[in-house]
Design an enzyme around this catalytic site. Structure first.
Site, mmCIF file in Angstrom:
data_model
loop_
_atom_site.group_PDB
_atom_site.id
_atom_site.type_symbol
_atom_site.label_atom_id
_atom_site.label_comp_id
_atom_site.label_asym_id
_atom_site.label_seq_id
_atom_site.Cartn_x
_atom_site.Cartn_y
_atom_site.Cartn_z
ATOM 1 C CB CYS A 138 -0.973 0.005 1.171
ATOM 2 S SG CYS A 138 -0.209 -0.064 2.787
ATOM 3 C CG HIS A 168 -4.657 1.001 4.969
ATOM 4 N ND1 HIS A 168 -4.282 0.232 3.884
ATOM 5 C CD2 HIS A 168 -5.702 1.767 4.536
ATOM 6 C CE1 HIS A 168 -5.068 0.508 2.860
ATOM 7 N NE2 HIS A 168 -5.929 1.437 3.229
ATOM 8 C CG ASP A 226 -8.211 2.972 1.220
ATOM 9 O OD1 ASP A 226 -7.328 2.268 0.688
ATOM 10 O OD2 ASP A 226 -8.765 2.669 2.290
#
Length: 257
Positions: A60, A116, A133
């Site tokens: 990520c 995250h 996102d």
């Protein structure tokens, strides 16, 4: 992101299981009872094809790095990325619950990550800021207040066992300084735990090969609450500033480029 081995709850009643890359697990008694607002009526702020952005599962931080570059390139963000902020979400326990995540097997999309990374776009003069996102099934992008209530879902009442922290880094600084050699995605023998992105590992402008851990590591003692300190830090510090869950939306309402 070392999301491999992060088990999700099979149904809403189970206790979440946290696993490491070795596959050995331990259970946690953390309470995850939070208000569950209905996702009905959600609508994207404007049409944008998410498939046009690079997304590699378990990476990520690199996904967001490339996202910021692309938003600048296509003119959705300022050319230099001054309206973009990279936000790492984690805590000292490396266990943060988020909802509406594509990797989840639950109906509400809840999953526990060790960390995250998202991008928040500050839109001066607009009604709301955006959250980008790539791992979420919410509209892409989502208004910040929508993402906060649907994906972050502040605990009600607050659960001291899962204090989520947010490291906010100004994108122009992040794009110059961030580096990852992907060593966090290798086992003890040097084997990759997940297929890496097609592009080469990211090296910082100054030649640094890896500093991902410095972005991920955060403690409640690191948090700031005075606006002047936060504003100065986010626009000058390589690793930005750390804010608490209760400060995040307020801080973005106060940021000025």
């Amino acid at each position: 992101m070392t999301k491999l081995g992060r088990a999700i709850m099979a149904d809403d009643s189970e206790v979440p299981e946290i696993q490491g890359s070795t596959g050995r697990s331990q259970t946690t008694s953390v309470s995850l009872h939070a208000p569950l607002p209905s996702p009905s009526g959600l609508a994207g702020a404007f049409p944008l094809d998410i498939s046009s952005f690079t997304h590699t599962p378990c990476y990520c931080e690199e996904n967001v790095y490339m996202l910021c570059k692309n938003l600048c390139k296509v003119g959705v963000a300022d050319q230099m990325g001054t309206d973009l902020f990279v936000v790492f979400i984690s805590n000292e326990e490396k266990m943060v619950p988020l909802w509406h995540q594509k990797a989840s097997k639950r109906n509400d999309g809840m999953i526990l990550w060790d960390y995250h990374v998202i991008c928040i776009q500050r839109r001066r003069g607009k009604v709301f800021d955006f959250v980008w996102d790539l791992d979420s099934n919410l509209p892409f992008p989502s208004p910040l207040n929508m993402y906060f209530s649907e994906a972050i879902r502040p605990m009600n009442p607050p659960d001291l066992a899962i204090t989520r922290l947010f490291r906010v880094v100004h994108a122009p600084i992040f794009l110059r300084c961030f580096a990852s050699d992907r060593s966090h995605m290798k086992d003890a023998l040097g084997n990759l735990l997940a297929l890496p992105p097609d592009h080469e590992p990211i090296t910082a402008v100054d030649g640094t090969k890896n500093n991902l851990d410095k972005y991920i590591q955060m403690r409640e003692a690191d948090t700031l609450s005075i606006l002047d300190d936060l504003t100065h830090g986010v626009f000058s510090n390589e690793y930005g500033v750390v804010v608490t869950e209760t400060m995040l939306e307020w801080f973005f309402s106060q940021i000025h480029q």
